[in-house]
Design a protein around this motif. Sequence first.
Motif, PDB file in Angstrom:
ATOM      1  N   MET A   1       0.825  -1.205   0.000  1.00 58.37           N
ATOM      2  CA  MET A   1       0.000   0.000   0.000  1.00 58.37           C
ATOM      3  C   MET A   1       0.860   1.256   0.000  1.00 58.37           C
ATOM      4  O   MET A   1       0.536   2.246  -0.663  1.00 58.37           O
ATOM      5  CB  MET A   1      -0.940  -0.005   1.212  1.00 58.37           C
ATOM      6  N   LYS A   2       1.967   1.214   0.754  1.00 63.64           N
ATOM      7  CA  LYS A   2       2.828   2.399   0.860  1.00 63.64           C
ATOM      8  C   LYS A   2       3.510   2.708  -0.466  1.00 63.64           C
ATOM      9  O   LYS A   2       3.712   3.880  -0.821  1.00 63.64           O
ATOM     10  CB  LYS A   2       3.881   2.165   1.952  1.00 63.64           C
ATOM     11  N   LEU A   3       3.875   1.659  -1.206  1.00 66.60           N
ATOM     12  CA  LEU A   3       4.573   1.858  -2.474  1.00 66.60           C
ATOM     13  C   LEU A   3       3.620   1.916  -3.669  1.00 66.60           C
ATOM     14  O   LEU A   3       4.062   2.086  -4.802  1.00 66.60           O
ATOM     15  CB  LEU A   3       5.605   0.748  -2.691  1.00 66.60           C
ATOM     16  N   ASP A   4       2.337   1.758  -3.394  1.00 67.03           N
ATOM     17  CA  ASP A   4       1.363   1.812  -4.468  1.00 67.03           C
ATOM     18  C   ASP A   4       1.287   3.231  -5.043  1.00 67.03           C
ATOM     19  O   ASP A   4       1.263   4.214  -4.314  1.00 67.03           O
ATOM     20  CB  ASP A   4      -0.013   1.399  -3.941  1.00 67.03           C
ATOM     21  N   GLY A   5       1.260   3.332  -6.347  1.00 63.54           N
ATOM     22  CA  GLY A   5       1.143   4.630  -6.993  1.00 63.54           C
ATOM     23  C   GLY A   5       2.445   5.376  -7.172  1.00 63.54           C
ATOM     24  O   GLY A   5       2.472   6.468  -7.740  1.00 63.54           O
ATOM     25  N   ILE A   6       3.546   4.815  -6.680  1.00 62.86           N
ATOM     26  CA  ILE A   6       4.843   5.474  -6.833  1.00 62.86           C
ATOM     27  C   ILE A   6       5.237   5.508  -8.307  1.00 62.86           C
ATOM     28  O   ILE A   6       4.940   4.575  -9.063  1.00 62.86           O
ATOM     29  CB  ILE A   6       5.925   4.743  -6.002  1.00 62.86           C
TER      30      ILE A   6
ATOM     31  N   PRO B   1       8.505   6.371 -11.124  1.00 58.24           N
ATOM     32  CA  PRO B   1       8.044   5.305 -12.014  1.00 58.24           C
ATOM     33  C   PRO B   1       7.624   4.065 -11.212  1.00 58.24           C
ATOM     34  O   PRO B   1       8.031   3.885 -10.069  1.00 58.24           O
ATOM     35  CB  PRO B   1       9.273   5.002 -12.878  1.00 58.24           C
ATOM     36  N   GLU B   2       6.814   3.226 -11.839  1.00 56.78           N
ATOM     37  CA  GLU B   2       6.301   2.038 -11.169  1.00 56.78           C
ATOM     38  C   GLU B   2       7.422   1.101 -10.737  1.00 56.78           C
ATOM     39  O   GLU B   2       8.489   1.065 -11.344  1.00 56.78           O
ATOM     40  CB  GLU B   2       5.346   1.281 -12.094  1.00 56.78           C
ATOM     41  N   VAL B   3       7.126   0.314  -9.687  1.00 53.26           N
ATOM     42  CA  VAL B   3       8.104  -0.641  -9.180  1.00 53.26           C
ATOM     43  C   VAL B   3       7.470  -2.031  -9.145  1.00 53.26           C
ATOM     44  O   VAL B   3       6.254  -2.176  -9.164  1.00 53.26           O
ATOM     45  CB  VAL B   3       8.584  -0.264  -7.768  1.00 53.26           C
ATOM     46  N   ALA B   4       8.336  -3.049  -9.095  1.00 45.22           N
ATOM     47  CA  ALA B   4       7.890  -4.428  -8.901  1.00 45.22           C
ATOM     48  C   ALA B   4       8.498  -4.929  -7.601  1.00 45.22           C
ATOM     49  O   ALA B   4       9.659  -4.620  -7.289  1.00 45.22           O
ATOM     50  CB  ALA B   4       8.317  -5.306 -10.071  1.00 45.22           C
ATOM     51  N   LEU B   5       7.725  -5.684  -6.824  1.00 48.63           N
ATOM     52  CA  LEU B   5       8.159  -6.098  -5.499  1.00 48.63           C
ATOM     53  C   LEU B   5       8.251  -7.617  -5.399  1.00 48.63           C
ATOM     54  O   LEU B   5       7.379  -8.331  -5.890  1.00 48.63           O
ATOM     55  CB  LEU B   5       7.174  -5.593  -4.434  1.00 48.63           C
ATOM     56  N   GLU B   6       9.307  -8.089  -4.734  1.00 47.85           N
ATOM     57  CA  GLU B   6       9.462  -9.511  -4.432  1.00 47.85           C
ATOM     58  C   GLU B   6       9.777  -9.650  -2.947  1.00 47.85           C
ATOM     59  O   GLU B   6      10.792  -9.144  -2.472  1.00 47.85           O
ATOM     60  CB  GLU B   6      10.574 -10.133  -5.286  1.00 47.85           C
ATOM     61  N   PHE B   7       8.896 -10.351  -2.220  1.00 48.11           N
ATOM     62  CA  PHE B   7       9.012 -10.476  -0.767  1.00 48.11           C
ATOM     63  C   PHE B   7       9.585 -11.835  -0.360  1.00 48.11           C
ATOM     64  O   PHE B   7       9.336 -12.846  -1.015  1.00 48.11           O
ATOM     65  CB  PHE B   7       7.641 -10.313  -0.110  1.00 48.11           C
TER      66      PHE B   7
ATOM     67  N   ASP C   1      12.769   8.092  -2.907  1.00 47.39           N
ATOM     68  CA  ASP C   1      11.335   8.068  -2.611  1.00 47.39           C
ATOM     69  C   ASP C   1      10.934   6.722  -2.011  1.00 47.39           C
ATOM     70  O   ASP C   1      10.186   6.653  -1.031  1.00 47.39           O
ATOM     71  CB  ASP C   1      10.545   8.330  -3.895  1.00 47.39           C
ATOM     72  N   ILE C   2      11.452   5.639  -2.588  1.00 52.41           N
ATOM     73  CA  ILE C   2      11.151   4.292  -2.087  1.00 52.41           C
ATOM     74  C   ILE C   2      11.615   4.133  -0.646  1.00 52.41           C
ATOM     75  O   ILE C   2      10.873   3.665   0.225  1.00 52.41           O
ATOM     76  CB  ILE C   2      11.821   3.229  -2.983  1.00 52.41           C
ATOM     77  N   THR C   3      12.849   4.541  -0.368  1.00 55.16           N
ATOM     78  CA  THR C   3      13.420   4.406   0.973  1.00 55.16           C
ATOM     79  C   THR C   3      12.628   5.218   2.002  1.00 55.16           C
ATOM     80  O   THR C   3      12.335   4.737   3.099  1.00 55.16           O
ATOM     81  CB  THR C   3      14.892   4.865   0.978  1.00 55.16           C
ATOM     82  N   GLN C   4      12.278   6.448   1.649  1.00 54.02           N
ATOM     83  CA  GLN C   4      11.522   7.299   2.569  1.00 54.02           C
ATOM     84  C   GLN C   4      10.168   6.686   2.911  1.00 54.02           C
ATOM     85  O   GLN C   4       9.732   6.699   4.065  1.00 54.02           O
ATOM     86  CB  GLN C   4      11.335   8.688   1.965  1.00 54.02           C
ATOM     87  N   ARG C   5       9.507   6.140   1.904  1.00 51.50           N
ATOM     88  CA  ARG C   5       8.196   5.533   2.144  1.00 51.50           C
ATOM     89  C   ARG C   5       8.308   4.305   3.049  1.00 51.50           C
ATOM     90  O   ARG C   5       7.480   4.103   3.942  1.00 51.50           O
ATOM     91  CB  ARG C   5       7.538   5.139   0.813  1.00 51.50           C
ATOM     92  N   LEU C   6       9.318   3.485   2.808  1.00 50.09           N
ATOM     93  CA  LEU C   6       9.493   2.283   3.622  1.00 50.09           C
ATOM     94  C   LEU C   6       9.863   2.637   5.061  1.00 50.09           C
ATOM     95  O   LEU C   6       9.363   2.031   6.012  1.00 50.09           O
ATOM     96  CB  LEU C   6      10.566   1.378   3.005  1.00 50.09           C
ATOM     97  N   GLU C   7      10.735   3.617   5.229  1.00 48.93           N
ATOM     98  CA  GLU C   7      11.146   4.018   6.577  1.00 48.93           C
ATOM     99  C   GLU C   7       9.983   4.594   7.380  1.00 48.93           C
ATOM    100  O   GLU C   7       9.916   4.438   8.599  1.00 48.93           O
ATOM    101  CB  GLU C   7      12.284   5.031   6.495  1.00 48.93           C
TER     102      GLU C   7
ATOM    103  N   ARG D   1      -5.333  -3.438  -9.322  1.00 54.06           N
ATOM    104  CA  ARG D   1      -5.508  -2.032  -8.979  1.00 54.06           C
ATOM    105  C   ARG D   1      -4.811  -1.719  -7.663  1.00 54.06           C
ATOM    106  O   ARG D   1      -4.084  -2.529  -7.128  1.00 54.06           O
ATOM    107  CB  ARG D   1      -7.002  -1.701  -8.915  1.00 54.06           C
ATOM    108  N   ALA D   2      -5.048  -0.534  -7.155  1.00 52.87           N
ATOM    109  CA  ALA D   2      -4.348  -0.055  -5.969  1.00 52.87           C
ATOM    110  C   ALA D   2      -4.577  -0.975  -4.780  1.00 52.87           C
ATOM    111  O   ALA D   2      -5.663  -1.516  -4.596  1.00 52.87           O
ATOM    112  CB  ALA D   2      -4.819   1.363  -5.629  1.00 52.87           C
ATOM    113  N   ALA D   3      -3.540  -1.123  -3.957  1.00 55.07           N
ATOM    114  CA  ALA D   3      -3.656  -1.945  -2.749  1.00 55.07           C
ATOM    115  C   ALA D   3      -4.724  -1.389  -1.815  1.00 55.07           C
ATOM    116  O   ALA D   3      -5.423  -2.138  -1.137  1.00 55.07           O
ATOM    117  CB  ALA D   3      -2.307  -2.014  -2.036  1.00 55.07           C
TER     118      ALA D   3
END
Length: 245
Positions: A41-46, A48-54, A71-77, A163-165
């Motif tokens: 949810m936090k990275l949704d809409g960022i 350019p788009e990103v792909a996530l692997e958990f 931007d990614i780091t700030q959102r995760l932190e 769609r969005a988380a």
Amino acid sequence: MAENNHADTVTSGDSADHNSFVSEFHLAKMDCSSEERLVRMKLDGIQPEVALEFDLLQRSLQVFHQGNIDDITQRLESLNLGARLIETLEVEAADLSTAMASQAETDQKEASILKWLLVINGTMFFIELTVGWIAQSTGLIADSLDMFADAAVYGVALYAVGRAASLKLRAAHFAGWLQMILAVGVLSEVARRFMFGSEPASTLMMGFGLLALVANVACLVLISKSKDDGAHMKASYIFSANDVI
């Protein structure tokens, strides 16, 4: 020191925006699917788009991106999950495309499952409602309404796929409220029949109750492998499990 060099590589120069990277994060407090959904949810809409692997077991996250690491780091932190950037490596554009394609494949798989669930529950709704009315069975009518609720849940979840988380989370909330509303309706029908009486046909009740059980088990098997793919799929799985019980 190496970590800072990686970050500098990503953020320096206009050309970085056109390159592809993979950044690995360690999230110390991410140990279940709930935290995974928070991250999505936090990275949704960022952009350019990103792909996530958990990897929940290792509490790690790989983010495929195009240079927007700050931007990614700030959102995760900001999630307070103990996010720490381990490294950022430049990768081939094909790797980013593959990660994006994998995400799209997951969405397509979810959509296929939800379509089948929608068809099964929609069909059983009409069958049980008709037979329940003929057999004067509150149980079958109640189960038909439950089938309708599930069909609505699967329809909303199908709309949320890809769609969005945050939209997927709202779909799960909608499902919960719908179940509560239908429960009140069924209890009202039980009270009415208790006061005025009825003569249900037991053979029809048991026969179509068994058919409903088969349909519910089929739905549970279909969705069980995708139950951790988001709040909308988790809600669908919970409803299917409740129906079988």
